[in-house]
Design a protein around this motif. Structure first.
Motif: not given
Length: 122
Positions: A58-63
């Motif tokens: 989720l961090h890599l996806a921008g969240w």
């Protein structure tokens, strides 16, 4: 007025999701220990491990959020991080996301290290 003052506490979708999954995994493993159910302990610990992976994705996806304080307009937990697509400088999670992310996320003045294959004994 908040007990923490006027600061960015870093509440994000990635943070809330990971914390919830880890809490459920710990509670499940604890209940399985009390019930003497060995597979349940491993299932609970597996959920804790999955929480870490889900949070990272989720961090890599921008969240998630970049290191350090964010502008006040981005403090809401539902705001996506626009800089996550290219990676954050000095972020271990972004560097672990792959070589392209690591190259973009390399801090200014320190180029990303690219290792070539060995020469075969030369």
């Amino acid at each position: 007025m908040s007990a923490h003052g006027h600061v960015d506490l870093g509440h994000t979708v990635a943070g809330w999701t990971g914390t919830t999954l880890a809490l459920l995994g710990c509670a499940g493993a604890g209940a399985a220990v009390c019930a003497a159910w060995t597979p349940g302990v491993w299932l609970g610990l597996g959920l804790v491990l999955a929480a870490g992976v889900v949070t990272w994705l989720l961090h890599l996806a921008g969240w998630g959020k970049p290191t350090g304080p964010r502008p006040e307009a981005e403090w809401d937990w539902r705001v996506r991080d626009a800089g996550a697509r290219t990676g954050h400088a000095d972020c271990l999670g972004c560097r672990a996301g792959g070589p392209r992310r690591a190259a973009v996320a390399a801090p200014a003045g320190r180029p990303a290290v690219h290792r070539s294959a060995p020469d075969g004994g030369a």
